[in-house]
Design a protein around this motif. Structure first.
Motif, PDB file in Angstrom:
ATOM      1  N   TYR A 118       0.846  -1.185   0.000  1.00  0.00           N
ATOM      2  CA  TYR A 118       0.000   0.000   0.000  1.00  0.00           C
ATOM      3  C   TYR A 118       0.885   1.239   0.000  1.00  0.00           C
ATOM      4  CZ  TYR A 118      -4.156  -2.641   1.495  1.00  0.00           C
ATOM      5  OH  TYR A 118      -5.208  -3.506   1.571  1.00  0.00           O
ATOM      6  N   GLN A 157       0.624   5.175   1.324  1.00  0.00           N
ATOM      7  CA  GLN A 157      -0.178   6.086   2.137  1.00  0.00           C
ATOM      8  C   GLN A 157       0.426   7.481   2.083  1.00  0.00           C
ATOM      9  OE1 GLN A 157      -0.521   5.396   6.460  1.00  0.00           O
ATOM     10  NE2 GLN A 157      -2.692   5.859   6.263  1.00  0.00           N
ATOM     11  N   PRO A 217      -5.166   8.481   1.341  1.00  0.00           N
ATOM     12  CA  PRO A 217      -4.786   7.797   2.560  1.00  0.00           C
ATOM     13  C   PRO A 217      -4.250   6.379   2.406  1.00  0.00           C
ATOM     14  CG  PRO A 217      -6.739   9.074   2.943  1.00  0.00           C
ATOM     15  CD  PRO A 217      -6.447   9.182   1.468  1.00  0.00           C
ATOM     16  N   LEU A 218      -4.957   5.498   1.737  1.00  0.00           N
ATOM     17  CA  LEU A 218      -4.467   4.126   1.613  1.00  0.00           C
ATOM     18  C   LEU A 218      -4.768   3.612   0.203  1.00  0.00           C
ATOM     19  CD1 LEU A 218      -5.317   2.399   5.010  1.00  0.00           C
ATOM     20  CD2 LEU A 218      -3.118   2.351   3.859  1.00  0.00           C
ATOM     21  N   GLU A 252      -3.201  -8.754  -8.376  1.00  0.00           N
ATOM     22  CA  GLU A 252      -3.749  -7.433  -8.602  1.00  0.00           C
ATOM     23  C   GLU A 252      -2.614  -6.427  -8.760  1.00  0.00           C
ATOM     24  OE1 GLU A 252      -7.210  -6.757  -6.387  1.00  0.00           O
ATOM     25  OE2 GLU A 252      -7.154  -4.591  -6.554  1.00  0.00           O
ATOM     26  N   ASN A 275      -2.822  -2.355  -9.365  1.00  0.00           N
ATOM     27  CA  ASN A 275      -3.753  -1.236  -9.530  1.00  0.00           C
ATOM     28  C   ASN A 275      -3.141  -0.070 -10.278  1.00  0.00           C
ATOM     29  OD1 ASN A 275      -5.872  -2.542  -8.383  1.00  0.00           O
ATOM     30  ND2 ASN A 275      -5.640  -1.635  -6.370  1.00  0.00           N
ATOM     31  N   LEU A 334       4.438   7.007   2.796  1.00  0.00           N
ATOM     32  CA  LEU A 334       4.649   5.851   3.666  1.00  0.00           C
ATOM     33  C   LEU A 334       4.203   4.613   2.888  1.00  0.00           C
ATOM     34  CD1 LEU A 334       5.345   4.823   6.578  1.00  0.00           C
ATOM     35  CD2 LEU A 334       2.882   4.978   7.045  1.00  0.00           C
ATOM     36  N   LEU A 346       3.345   0.794   3.034  1.00  0.00           N
ATOM     37  CA  LEU A 346       2.948  -0.210   4.006  1.00  0.00           C
ATOM     38  C   LEU A 346       2.815  -1.570   3.348  1.00  0.00           C
ATOM     39  CD1 LEU A 346       0.217   1.946   5.717  1.00  0.00           C
ATOM     40  CD2 LEU A 346       2.169   0.982   6.930  1.00  0.00           C
ATOM     41  N   GLN A 384      -6.325  -7.987   7.541  1.00  0.00           N
ATOM     42  CA  GLN A 384      -4.951  -7.677   7.164  1.00  0.00           C
ATOM     43  C   GLN A 384      -4.128  -7.240   8.361  1.00  0.00           C
ATOM     44  OE1 GLN A 384      -4.494  -5.422   3.555  1.00  0.00           O
ATOM     45  NE2 GLN A 384      -6.402  -6.229   2.743  1.00  0.00           N
ATOM     46  N   PHE A 406      -0.718  -5.290   9.230  1.00  0.00           N
ATOM     47  CA  PHE A 406       0.187  -4.342   8.614  1.00  0.00           C
ATOM     48  C   PHE A 406       1.544  -4.315   9.304  1.00  0.00           C
ATOM     49  CE2 PHE A 406      -2.223  -1.880   5.501  1.00  0.00           C
ATOM     50  CZ  PHE A 406      -3.517  -2.285   5.765  1.00  0.00           C
ATOM     51  N   GLY A 407       2.558  -4.063   8.499  1.00  0.00           N
ATOM     52  CA  GLY A 407       3.875  -3.779   9.029  1.00  0.00           C
ATOM     53  C   GLY A 407       3.968  -2.315   9.430  1.00  0.00           C
ATOM     54  N   TYR A 450     -10.435  -0.468  10.742  1.00  0.00           N
ATOM     55  CA  TYR A 450      -9.062  -0.396  11.215  1.00  0.00           C
ATOM     56  C   TYR A 450      -8.855   0.934  11.939  1.00  0.00           C
ATOM     57  CZ  TYR A 450      -7.885  -4.236   8.023  1.00  0.00           C
ATOM     58  OH  TYR A 450      -7.820  -5.455   7.371  1.00  0.00           O
ATOM     59  N   HIS A 473       0.704   2.273  12.285  1.00  0.00           N
ATOM     60  CA  HIS A 473       0.171   1.610  11.109  1.00  0.00           C
ATOM     61  C   HIS A 473      -1.248   1.139  11.406  1.00  0.00           C
ATOM     62  CE1 HIS A 473       2.167  -1.450  13.626  1.00  0.00           C
ATOM     63  NE2 HIS A 473       1.149  -2.211  13.287  1.00  0.00           N
ATOM     64  N   PRO A 474      -2.043   0.885  10.363  1.00  0.00           N
ATOM     65  CA  PRO A 474      -3.422   0.431  10.600  1.00  0.00           C
ATOM     66  C   PRO A 474      -3.454  -0.885  11.372  1.00  0.00           C
ATOM     67  CG  PRO A 474      -3.139   1.148   8.342  1.00  0.00           C
ATOM     68  CD  PRO A 474      -1.764   1.077   8.943  1.00  0.00           C
ATOM     69  N   PHE A 510     -10.373   3.793   9.676  1.00  0.00           N
ATOM     70  CA  PHE A 510     -10.624   3.434   8.283  1.00  0.00           C
ATOM     71  C   PHE A 510     -11.631   2.294   8.207  1.00  0.00           C
ATOM     72  CE2 PHE A 510      -7.333   5.768   6.073  1.00  0.00           C
ATOM     73  CZ  PHE A 510      -6.304   5.896   6.993  1.00  0.00           C
ATOM     74  N   PHE A 525     -10.125   0.586   0.717  1.00  0.00           N
ATOM     75  CA  PHE A 525     -10.167   1.328   1.973  1.00  0.00           C
ATOM     76  C   PHE A 525     -10.908   2.641   1.754  1.00  0.00           C
ATOM     77  CE2 PHE A 525      -7.704  -0.399   5.473  1.00  0.00           C
ATOM     78  CZ  PHE A 525      -7.054  -1.462   4.876  1.00  0.00           C
TER      79      PHE A 525
END
Lengths: 117, 111
Positions: A35, A37, A42-43, A56, A58, A88, A90, A106, A108-109, B35, B42-43, B88, B101
């Motif tokens: 992702y 951000q 935002p995401l 996928e 995008n 950022l 992600l 999900q 996230f790191g 989230y 992070h989310p 989110f 999202f």
């Protein structure tokens, strides 16, 4: 702490540089995601891999090149980036990508904060 | 165009006040997730709703999925400063296996 690690945490690069972001998940998941951000969007989902196959993409510019050598590792190779690519980045993983299974919570790191000069 | 829309974009509340964020889709969703992202973090997954009309609670947080599975809400009762962050929603479009999202709602809580 989530079982998803990312390196480096911060990266500053020039527009002519080539660098790679690394993500590793220790959760035994089958799907991994990149992702972007930023303040403007935002995401944004960039890439999705399921069982090491890209499922996928995008409309991401070719200056971003993902690689998934196995189900635990995901890379994002960067070359000739633009200043507007500063954001950022992600990484996330989930058990599955399938909507029917519902197993797409999900994890996230911490992200890589990328600055392109 | 944006598939999953979220409002409001920002919300400032006094500690103790309630807070609600809304998520809307023009397309039926197979599920909706929520989230929370703390500032600089992070989310982090909060919950997933799957059934039409489903309501789930986590302490002061109440999550709802609309009857038509096109909208959802997150309501926080008596906000605390620890609730600060961006919330989110994320939905999977039914039959398309595409996950989007929302734009997020940034919550600020004044002590």
């Amino acid at each position: 702490e989530t079982g998803v690690t990312q390196t480096p945490r911060h990266l500053v690069m020039g527009m002519t540089n080539k660098k790679s972001l690394k993500c590793e998940q220790h959760l035994g998941h089958n799907a991994m995601y990149w992702y972007k951000q930023s303040a403007k969007k935002p995401l944004e989902l960039m890439f999705v891999y399921s069982l090491e196959e890209r499922v996928e993409n995008n409309s991401v510019p070719s200056r971003f090149s993902p690689e998934c050598p196995n189900s635990s590792h995901l890379f994002l190779h960067l070359h000739t980036l633009q200043p507007e690519d500063s954001a950022l980045y992600l990484c996330a993983s989930s058990q599955d990508t399938g909507w029917a299974s519902g197993d797409n919570e999900q994890f996230f790191g911490p992200g890589t904060r990328l600055t392109v000069l | 165009g944006q598939q999953v829309m979220q409002i409001p974009q920002y919300q400032h509340v006094q500690e103790g006040e309630d807070f609600t964020t809304y998520c809307n889709s023009s397309t039926t969703l197979s599920n909706i997730q929520w989230y929370k992202q703390r500032p600089g973090g992070h989310p982090v997954f909060l919950i997933q709703l799957v059934k039409s009309g489903e309501v789930k609670k986590q302490k002061r947080l109440t999550f709802q999925f609309g009857e038509a599975k096109k909208n959802s809400s997150l309501h926080i009762t008596a906000t605390q400063t620890t609730d600060v962050g961006t919330y989110f929603c994320a939905g999977t479009l039914y039959n398309f296996n595409k996950f989007y999202f929302g734009s997020g709602t940034k919550l600020n809580v004044k002590p």
